[in-house]
Write a protein that holds these residues in place. Structure first.
Motif, PDB file in Angstrom:
ATOM      1  N   ARG A 286      77.317 153.430   0.548  1.00  0.00           N
ATOM      2  CA  ARG A 286      77.364 153.035   1.879  1.00  0.00           C
ATOM      3  C   ARG A 286      77.339 151.342   1.735  1.00  0.00           C
ATOM      4  N   SER A 287      76.341 150.761   1.123  1.00  0.00           N
ATOM      5  CA  SER A 287      76.245 149.541   1.203  1.00  0.00           C
ATOM      6  C   SER A 287      77.275 148.666   0.189  1.00  0.00           C
ATOM      7  N   ALA A 288      77.664 149.095  -0.630  1.00  0.00           N
ATOM      8  CA  ALA A 288      78.852 148.727  -1.468  1.00  0.00           C
ATOM      9  C   ALA A 288      79.991 148.703  -0.572  1.00  0.00           C
ATOM     10  N   ALA A 289      80.390 150.005   0.206  1.00  0.00           N
ATOM     11  CA  ALA A 289      81.485 149.869   1.000  1.00  0.00           C
ATOM     12  C   ALA A 289      81.651 148.939   1.742  1.00  0.00           C
ATOM     13  N   ARG A 290      80.579 148.424   2.433  1.00  0.00           N
ATOM     14  CA  ARG A 290      80.418 147.096   3.251  1.00  0.00           C
ATOM     15  C   ARG A 290      80.766 145.729   2.699  1.00  0.00           C
ATOM     16  N   VAL A 291      80.357 145.746   1.490  1.00  0.00           N
ATOM     17  CA  VAL A 291      80.684 144.695   0.584  1.00  0.00           C
ATOM     18  C   VAL A 291      82.182 144.729   0.156  1.00  0.00           C
ATOM     19  N   ILE A 292      82.997 145.719   0.027  1.00  0.00           N
ATOM     20  CA  ILE A 292      84.293 145.740  -0.271  1.00  0.00           C
ATOM     21  C   ILE A 292      84.972 145.458   1.142  1.00  0.00           C
ATOM     22  N   ALA A 293      84.738 146.099   2.197  1.00  0.00           N
ATOM     23  CA  ALA A 293      85.330 145.820   3.475  1.00  0.00           C
ATOM     24  C   ALA A 293      85.341 144.524   3.809  1.00  0.00           C
ATOM     25  N   GLU A 294      84.107 143.879   3.568  1.00  0.00           N
ATOM     26  CA  GLU A 294      83.958 142.454   3.756  1.00  0.00           C
ATOM     27  C   GLU A 294      85.162 141.655   3.218  1.00  0.00           C
ATOM     28  N   ASN A 295      85.251 142.094   1.744  1.00  0.00           N
ATOM     29  CA  ASN A 295      86.243 141.158   0.954  1.00  0.00           C
ATOM     30  C   ASN A 295      87.635 141.500   1.343  1.00  0.00           C
ATOM     31  N   VAL A 296      87.809 142.693   1.854  1.00  0.00           N
ATOM     32  CA  VAL A 296      89.220 142.946   2.184  1.00  0.00           C
ATOM     33  C   VAL A 296      89.759 141.989   3.510  1.00  0.00           C
ATOM     34  N   ARG A 297      88.518 142.169   4.611  1.00  0.00           N
ATOM     35  CA  ARG A 297      88.690 141.243   5.653  1.00  0.00           C
ATOM     36  C   ARG A 297      89.061 139.790   5.474  1.00  0.00           C
ATOM     37  N   ARG A 298      88.183 139.525   4.393  1.00  0.00           N
ATOM     38  CA  ARG A 298      88.267 137.904   4.153  1.00  0.00           C
ATOM     39  C   ARG A 298      89.782 137.717   3.316  1.00  0.00           C
ATOM     40  N   GLY A 299      90.303 138.566   2.556  1.00  0.00           N
ATOM     41  CA  GLY A 299      91.306 138.511   1.941  1.00  0.00           C
ATOM     42  C   GLY A 299      92.434 138.268   2.938  1.00  0.00           C
ATOM     43  N   ILE A 300      92.599 139.097   3.562  1.00  0.00           N
ATOM     44  CA  ILE A 300      93.551 139.183   5.136  1.00  0.00           C
ATOM     45  C   ILE A 300      93.615 138.018   5.718  1.00  0.00           C
ATOM     46  N   ALA A 301      92.389 137.495   6.124  1.00  0.00           N
ATOM     47  CA  ALA A 301      92.180 136.403   7.022  1.00  0.00           C
ATOM     48  C   ALA A 301      92.337 134.909   6.217  1.00  0.00           C
ATOM     49  N   GLY A 302      92.705 135.038   5.027  1.00  0.00           N
ATOM     50  CA  GLY A 302      92.746 133.830   4.187  1.00  0.00           C
ATOM     51  C   GLY A 302      91.567 133.167   3.898  1.00  0.00           C
ATOM     52  N   GLU A 303      90.558 133.778   3.856  1.00  0.00           N
ATOM     53  CA  GLU A 303      89.122 133.226   3.750  1.00  0.00           C
ATOM     54  C   GLU A 303      88.824 133.455   2.226  1.00  0.00           C
ATOM     55  N   PRO A 304      87.767 132.598   1.803  1.00  0.00           N
ATOM     56  CA  PRO A 304      87.540 132.739   0.437  1.00  0.00           C
ATOM     57  C   PRO A 304      86.843 133.983  -0.093  1.00  0.00           C
ATOM     58  N   LEU A 305      87.006 134.796  -0.874  1.00  0.00           N
ATOM     59  CA  LEU A 305      86.232 135.970  -1.481  1.00  0.00           C
ATOM     60  C   LEU A 305      85.011 135.808  -2.043  1.00  0.00           C
ATOM     61  N   LEU A 306      84.316 136.915  -1.668  1.00  0.00           N
ATOM     62  CA  LEU A 306      82.873 136.808  -2.175  1.00  0.00           C
ATOM     63  C   LEU A 306      82.624 137.186  -3.759  1.00  0.00           C
ATOM     64  N   HIS A 307      81.800 136.808  -4.388  1.00  0.00           N
ATOM     65  CA  HIS A 307      81.480 137.278  -5.827  1.00  0.00           C
ATOM     66  C   HIS A 307      82.755 137.332  -6.798  1.00  0.00           C
ATOM     67  N   LEU A 308      83.460 136.059  -6.499  1.00  0.00           N
ATOM     68  CA  LEU A 308      84.489 135.871  -7.620  1.00  0.00           C
ATOM     69  C   LEU A 308      84.110 135.829  -8.987  1.00  0.00           C
ATOM     70  N   VAL A 309      84.962 136.301  -9.791  1.00  0.00           N
ATOM     71  CA  VAL A 309      84.710 136.218 -11.233  1.00  0.00           C
ATOM     72  C   VAL A 309      85.434 135.153 -11.834  1.00  0.00           C
ATOM     73  N   ASP A 310      84.494 134.477 -12.593  1.00  0.00           N
ATOM     74  CA  ASP A 310      85.136 133.371 -13.482  1.00  0.00           C
ATOM     75  C   ASP A 310      85.695 133.711 -14.646  1.00  0.00           C
ATOM     76  N   ARG A 311      86.932 134.006 -14.706  1.00  0.00           N
ATOM     77  CA  ARG A 311      87.576 134.782 -15.690  1.00  0.00           C
ATOM     78  C   ARG A 311      87.330 134.106 -17.558  1.00  0.00           C
ATOM     79  N   THR A 312      87.198 132.584 -17.046  1.00  0.00           N
ATOM     80  CA  THR A 312      86.987 132.015 -18.516  1.00  0.00           C
ATOM     81  C   THR A 312      85.539 132.109 -18.975  1.00  0.00           C
ATOM     82  N   ALA A 313      84.621 132.462 -18.082  1.00  0.00           N
ATOM     83  CA  ALA A 313      83.287 132.544 -18.492  1.00  0.00           C
ATOM     84  C   ALA A 313      83.005 134.137 -18.677  1.00  0.00           C
ATOM     85  N   GLY A 314      83.787 135.006 -18.261  1.00  0.00           N
ATOM     86  CA  GLY A 314      83.640 136.370 -18.387  1.00  0.00           C
ATOM     87  C   GLY A 314      82.690 137.131 -17.421  1.00  0.00           C
ATOM     88  N   TYR A 315      82.176 136.382 -16.309  1.00  0.00           N
ATOM     89  CA  TYR A 315      81.568 136.858 -15.177  1.00  0.00           C
ATOM     90  C   TYR A 315      81.657 136.247 -13.983  1.00  0.00           C
TER      91      TYR A 315
END
Length: 315
Positions: A286-315
């Motif tokens: 339930r709570s994870a689904a809300r996190v995912i939905a918020e990131n989808v909303r941000r992606g559609i709106a062109g806003e920065p995504l939450l909890h982005l991974v630094d691919r060079t650091a690995g986390y």
């Protein structure tokens, strides 16, 4: 105000069937709550997919066919099994679920108190022993947390509120009120030497694998306790077994290199090891689904995504 685009967002759920059965309704509810126009399915043409809700043990391993992909939204907190995928060029977001964080805080706090108070000696009711003794106070015990990310910081703050002397170590400099914050290789030595109880909450990367080797385990105080709810490969298993003969009094382990832990592994029967079956914390749909939905909303709106991974650091 509606966030609906002209065309619905095409969202691929790329995880196991069991997870789909668990997540489908919470995800649809979360998307409906934000009035999102979407198509959510376990099968979609790759060139039409905008977002992938992803588990590393799911069906998608090659991201190259997903030519219009906006982001991959990981269902797991750990990303070590996907961060190094060369076919993934879209942004990757890890799961930071408030319920997962709370669950981890409760596991760490519970097992810290268990070892701090010596609860095992009383719970097993040894013989007819009635020897009252005042239990220690938290202010007399030093707890070190390796890893001051979302989970580590939340655990450090909870332990500090109880009264423990809390230190945290991270690769880069961090600051947190009431927490002794150490960093870098010199800071790691200090962090280990002051750890009556050591909690491992680091991500697994090439830099952290076998971080607790024989040399670093030897830095721990005599009678120290290790709690590992982070990643199994943070500890050299053989080195830990040797340390249990010397300076480490007990290890409570929730994660392992191979899971389930093989039945012939010495951890199962070691009197100074407690095994818990990867239950320290779990993502709640339930709570994870809300996190995912918020990131989808941000992606559609062109806003920065939450909890982005630094691919060079690995986390």
């Amino acid at each position: 105000m509606s966030t609906n685009p002209a065309d619905p967002a095409q969202i691929l759920f790329a995880a196991t069937e069991a997870r789909w059965n668990t997540y489908e309704t919470p995800l649809r509810d979360a998307f409906d709550e934000i009035d999102l126009s979407y198509r959510l399915a376990t099968e979609l043409p790759p060139d039409q997919v905008d977002f992938i809700i992803y588990a590393p043990n799911g069906p998608v391993q090659d991201f190259a066919p997903f030519t219009r992909l906006r982001a991959v939204l990981n269902l797991w907190a750990g990303v070590e099994n996907v961060a190094g995928n060369d076919t993934l060029t879209a942004p990757l977001a890890r799961m930071v679920d408030p319920s997962l964080t709370q669950g981890m805080v409760e596991w760490v706090l519970g097992h810290t108190l268990r070892h701090h108070l010596g609860m095992d000696a009383h719970i097993v009711n040894p013989g007819n022993d009635w020897t009252p003794a005042a239990p220690p106070l938290a202010e007399d015990k030093r707890v070190t947390i390796l890893g001051l990310g979302e989970l580590g910081l939340a655990c450090a703050e909870a332990l500090h509120r109880v009264g423990f002397q809390v230190a945290g170590w991270s690769r880069s400099r961090k600051e947190a009120p009431g927490i002794i914050c150490l960093h870098g290789q010199d800071g790691l030595v200090d962090a280990l030497r002051r750890a009556d109880i050591l909690v491992l909450l680091l991500p697994l990367t090439s830099q952290t694998e076998n971080l607790l080797n024989a040399d670093r385990l030897a830095q721990l105080p005599s009678g120290s306790v290790i709690l590992n709810p982070g990643r199994g490969a943070l500890i050299d298993d053989d080195a830990l077994l040797e340390a249990l003969k010397r300076n480490v009094a007990h290890a409570t382990l929730d994660v392992f290199r191979t899971e389930p832990l093989p039945q012939d592994h010495p951890f199962w029967h070691h009197p100074q090891v407690t095994v818990t079956p990867h239950i320290a914390s779990e993502t709640r749909p339930r709570s994870a689904a809300r996190v995912i939905a918020e990131n989808v909303r941000r992606g559609i709106a062109g806003e920065p995504l939450l909890h982005l991974v630094d691919r060079t650091a690995g986390y």
